[in-house]
Design a protein around this motif. Structure first.
Motif, short mmCIF file in Angstrom:
data_model
loop_
_atom_site.label_atom_id
_atom_site.label_comp_id
_atom_site.label_asym_id
_atom_site.label_seq_id
_atom_site.Cartn_x
_atom_site.Cartn_y
_atom_site.Cartn_z
N MET A 1 0.84 -1.21 0.00
CA MET A 1 0.00 0.00 0.00
C MET A 1 0.87 1.25 0.00
O MET A 1 0.58 2.23 -0.69
N GLU A 2 1.96 1.22 0.76
CA GLU A 2 2.87 2.38 0.80
C GLU A 2 3.47 2.65 -0.57
O GLU A 2 3.59 3.79 -1.00
N GLN A 3 3.81 1.55 -1.28
CA GLN A 3 4.35 1.70 -2.64
C GLN A 3 3.29 2.31 -3.57
O GLN A 3 3.57 3.20 -4.36
N LEU A 4 2.03 1.79 -3.41
CA LEU A 4 0.94 2.28 -4.26
C LEU A 4 0.69 3.77 -4.06
O LEU A 4 0.35 4.49 -4.99
N GLU A 5 0.85 4.21 -2.82
CA GLU A 5 0.59 5.61 -2.49
C GLU A 5 1.59 6.54 -3.18
O GLU A 5 1.28 7.68 -3.49
N VAL B 1 3.44 5.87 -6.10
CA VAL B 1 3.72 5.72 -7.55
C VAL B 1 3.30 6.97 -8.32
O VAL B 1 2.37 7.67 -7.93
N SER B 2 4.01 7.19 -9.41
CA SER B 2 3.68 8.38 -10.21
C SER B 2 3.37 8.03 -11.66
O SER B 2 2.99 8.89 -12.44
N SER B 3 3.55 6.74 -12.03
CA SER B 3 3.24 6.37 -13.43
C SER B 3 2.21 5.24 -13.45
O SER B 3 2.18 4.39 -12.55
N PHE B 4 1.40 5.24 -14.51
CA PHE B 4 0.35 4.23 -14.65
C PHE B 4 0.92 2.82 -14.71
O PHE B 4 0.40 1.90 -14.08
N GLN B 5 1.99 2.69 -15.51
CA GLN B 5 2.58 1.36 -15.72
C GLN B 5 3.02 0.75 -14.39
O GLN B 5 2.72 -0.41 -14.08
N GLU B 6 3.71 1.56 -13.60
CA GLU B 6 4.20 1.10 -12.30
C GLU B 6 3.01 0.76 -11.39
O GLU B 6 3.01 -0.25 -10.67
N PHE B 7 1.96 1.59 -11.45
CA PHE B 7 0.79 1.38 -10.60
C PHE B 7 0.13 0.03 -10.92
O PHE B 7 -0.21 -0.73 -10.02
N VAL B 8 -0.03 -0.26 -12.22
CA VAL B 8 -0.69 -1.50 -12.63
C VAL B 8 0.07 -2.71 -12.11
O VAL B 8 -0.51 -3.67 -11.57
N GLN B 9 1.40 -2.68 -12.22
CA GLN B 9 2.24 -3.80 -11.74
C GLN B 9 2.07 -4.00 -10.23
O GLN B 9 1.85 -5.11 -9.75
N ILE B 10 2.18 -2.90 -9.48
CA ILE B 10 2.11 -3.01 -8.01
C ILE B 10 0.70 -3.38 -7.57
O ILE B 10 0.52 -4.18 -6.64
#
Length: 566
Positions: free
Chosen positions: A132-136, A138-147
Motif C-alpha cells: 500500500m505504501e508503494q501504491l501511495e 507511484v507516479s506512473s500508470f505502468q508502475e501502478f498496474v504492476q504493483i
C-alpha cells in the motif's frame, strides 16, 4: 473416550465384551493422537522458530497415547490375577496420569499452532501495508498496474486467512467486528483502484488527492482492527469500552430488580438509582434528536418520569421489608417489582418503535437515490454550482442516516447487531465526504472517464450500505419479536452436501488473472443486481405475494453465486 476410561468402575465385570470395549477405546485414543501429532509435526517442520517447542509437545502427546494403549491392552487377559502385565485394572492412576499428560500436550500443540496462524495473519497484513505504501507513492500508470496486481494477490491471501479466523472465533462480538473490518477491506479495494487512477490522471487536483487519502486511511484502520481482534490487544493498552445501549441497560436493571425476590440485601438503593439514571440519560439521544416524532418524544418523557416514580415506590417498600419481613410487605414488594419491570418494558417498546419507524421512513425516502443521480449528472456537465448544492443535500442525508444508526444501536438487542450498527454509522460518516470529493473531481474534469467511474464506485458503496440497512432493520425487528434464529436464506452460504450429491470429484483448475478478473467483475455485477431486486421487493406491501417470493428466491440464488465467485 478418555473420560469413559477414567470413570470406569474399579472392579467391573470382566466379561469379554467389557475387555474388548476398553481395548477399543484405548486403541482409538492412540490412533487419534497419532493423526493429530502427524499434523503438529508437519506444522513444526514448516515453522523453524517454534519447531523445538512443537516437537517436544508432539513427543509428549505420542508417548501418552501409547501409554494409554498399553494400559488398555486387556482383551488377551484370560486370568488377569496371575498375569504380571500392568493394565488399567492394576494401575488406574497410570491411566489418569497419561490422560493428564495427553490433554496438556495436546493443548500445547493447539496453542502453538494458533500462534503460527496469528503470525501468518500479521505477516500477511505487513505485506499488504508495505505494498500500500508503494501504491501511495507511484507516479506512473505502468508502475501502478504492476504493483496493484501484486496488491490484489496479497489482499486475496489476507482475505482467506482472516476468513478462516473469523469462522474459528467463538466470541460472537469479535466475529461481528472481524466481519465489519473485512467488509471495509473488500469494498475499499475497488475504491483504492479507481481513486488512485483518478489521482494519477489528474495529479494537480486537490479533491482527487483528498479522495484517495481517505481510502488509504480507512484501509489502514480496518487492517489495524483485524490485528487487534486476532491478537486480542488494544493500542496503548486501553480497554475497549463500547457505550452501553438502552436495551442492555434495561436488561441489567430488570435483572437486579427481580433479584430482590431472592435477596433483599445484595445491592444498595443508590446502585439501582444510578442504573436508572444512566438508562434515562441514554433516552435523551431520542428526545433530543430532531428526527424523533413529537408523539414518540412525549411518550418517552412520560415513561421516564413514571420509571422514576415506580423506582421510588419500590425503594420505599424494599427498605421497609429489610426491617421487617411481613407477608403484607412482601406482597407489596412483589407488586412494586412487577410495576417497575412493566414500566421498563413499555419504555423499551417505545424507543424500539421510535428507532425502527424512523429507520423504515428514511430507508423508504432515500431508496430512489435521487441525490446521487443528480451528482453524477451535474458532475458530467461540469456544473460546479449544482454539484455544491447537491453535496449539501448529501451531507444532510448523511447526518440523518448517522443519527438513524445511533438510535438503532440502542435497540439492536444483541452485541453483534450493535457492532453492525456502529459499522454502518462509520460507513456513512466516511463514504459521504468521499462521494463529495469524487463529485467535485468529476465537475472539475467533466470529460474524464476515470473520474466518472470513480464517482460510480463510491455511489455504489453508499447504495450497498443502504441496502444492508434494510436487512439489518429486519434482523433487529426479528430479535425484538423473538424470531431470532429464523435466518433468511440469502444471508447464509450454500450448504455443503445439499446440491453436490451427483458431482464427481473434479480436479482443481488454476485460473489466470484475466479469467479471475472477469469472474470477479461478473460476480460483483450479480451482487449489485441482487441488491436492486431486494430493494424492489421491499417496496411491495404484500410480502406473501407469489411474485415477491419468486423474486426473493432468485435473488437468494444469485447472491449465493456471487459468494461462490468470491
Amino acid at each position: 473416550q478418555i473420560t469413559t476410561l477414567i470413570n470406569h468402575k474399579d472392579k467391573p465385570k470382566r466379561s469379554d465384551k467389557t475387555l474388548q470395549a476398553i481395548q477399543r477405546v484405548g486403541q482409538a485414543v492412540n490412533l487419534a493422537v497419532g493423526r493429530f501429532v502427524t499434523v503438529g509435526e508437519a506444522i513444526a517442520n514448516e515453522n523453524h522458530e517454534l519447531k523445538e517447542e512443537m516437537s517436544v509437545a508432539c513427543i509428549e502427546a505420542r508417548r501418552a497415547g501409547e501409554t494409554i494403549a498399553q494400559l488398555t491392552d486387556v482383551a488377551s487377559l484370560d486370568h488377569p490375577e496371575s498375569d504380571s502385565h500392568i493394565t488399567i485394572f492394576t494401575d488406574k492412576t497410570g491411566v489418569v496420569k497419561a490422560a493428564r499428560l495427553l490433554l496438556s500436550s495436546v493443548t500445547k500443540v493447539l496453542v502453538l499452532a494458533d500462534r503460527i496462524v496469528i503470525k501468518q495473519i500479521i505477516t500477511s497484513r505487513n505485506k499488504v501495508l508495505a505494498t500500500m505504501e508503494q501504491l501511495e507513492k507511484v507516479s506512473s500508470f505502468q508502475e501502478f498496474v504492476q504493483i496493484f496486481s501484486q496488491f490484489g494477490n496479497e489482499m486475496v491471501e489476507f482475505a482467506h486467512l482472516t476468513g478462516d479466523r473469523q469462522n474459528d472465533l467463538k466470541d460472537e462480538k469479535k466475529k461481528a467486528r472481524m466481519a465489519a473490518s473485512r467488509a471495509v477491506l473488500e469494498k475499499c479495494t475497488m475504491m483504492l483502484l479507481t481513486a488512485s487512477k483518478t489521482c494519477l490522471r489528474h495529479p494537480d487536483c486537490e479533491s482527487a488527492r483528498i479522495n484517495k487519502d481517505g481510502v488509504f486511511h480507512r484501509m489502514r484502520l480496518a487492517l489495524e482492527q483485524v490485528i487487534e481482534i486476532v491478537t486480542d490487544s488494544r493500542p496503548n493498552g486501553e480497554n475497549e469500552m463500547a457505550p452501553i445501549s438502552i436495551y442492555s441497560g434495561i436488561k441489567e436493571f430488570k435483572n437486579k430488580v427481580e433479584g430482590l425476590r431472592e435477596n433483599l440485601y445484595f445491592l444498595s438503593k443508590e446502585n439501582l438509582s444510578t442504573m436508572l439514571e444512566v438508562i434515562l440519560e441514554h433516552t435523551e439521544d431520542f428526545t433530543d434528536s430532531a428526527y424523533t416524532s413529537h408523539e414518540h418524544r412525549e411518550h418517552i418523557l412520560e415513561l421516564s418520569k413514571q420509571a422514576k416514580m415506580e423506582l421510588e415506590q419500590l425503594v420505599s417498600v424494599w427498605m421497609q421489608a429489610q426491617n421487617q419481613k411481613t407477608k403484607d410487605l412482601m406482597e407489596d414488594l412483589e407488586v412494586a417489582i412487577l410495576k417497575t419491570c412493566q414500566c421498563m418494558n413499555e419504555l423499551k417498546r417505545e424507543v424500539h418503535s421510535a428507532a425502527t419507524s424512523l429507520a423504515a421512513d428514511l430507508l423508504k425516502y432515500h431508496t430512489d437515490h435521487m441525490v446521487l443521480k443528480a451528482l453524477k449528472i451535474t458532475g458530467v456537465e461540469g456544473n460546479l454550482e449544482a454539484v455544491a448544492e447537491y453535496t449539501c443535500k448529501l451531507s444532510e442525508q448523511k447526518e440523518q442516516l448517522v443519527e438513524m444508526c445511533r438510535l438503532l444501536r440502542h435497540v439492536s438487542g444483541t452485541e453483534p447487531l450493535e457492532i453492525t450498527c456502529i459499522h454502518a454509522e462509520d460507513t456513512f460518516q466516511v463514504t459521504g465526504p468521499q462521494i463529495i470529493s469524487a463529485a467535485e473531481t468529476l465537475a472539475l474534469h467533466p470529460s474524464s472517464k476515470i473520474a466518472k467511474e470513480n464517482l460510480e464506485v463510491f455511489c455504489e458503496a453508499w447504495e450497498s450500505q443502504l441496502s444492508d440497512m434494510s436487512m439489518l432493520l429486519r434482523e433487529i425487528n426479528d430479535v425484538f419479536e423473538g424470531r431470532r434464529g429464523e435466518k433468511r436464506v440469502y444471508l447464509s452460504l450454500p450448504r455443503p452436501g445439499k446440491h453436490n450429491a451427483n458431482l464427481k470429484a473434479l480436479k482443481p483448475v488454476k485460473l489466470d488473472t484475466e479469467e479471475q478478473a472477469k469472474i470477479a467483475k461478473l460476480g460483483l455485477e450479480l451482487h449489485l443486481l441482487t441488491s436492486d431486486v431486494d430493494s424492489e421487493t421491499e417496496k411491495w406491501e404484500d410480502q406473501e405475494n407469489e411474485i415477491v417470493q419468486h423474486g426473493q428466491g432468485m435473488s437468494s440464488m444469485a447472491y449465493s453465486m456471487y459468494l461462490f465467485t468470491r
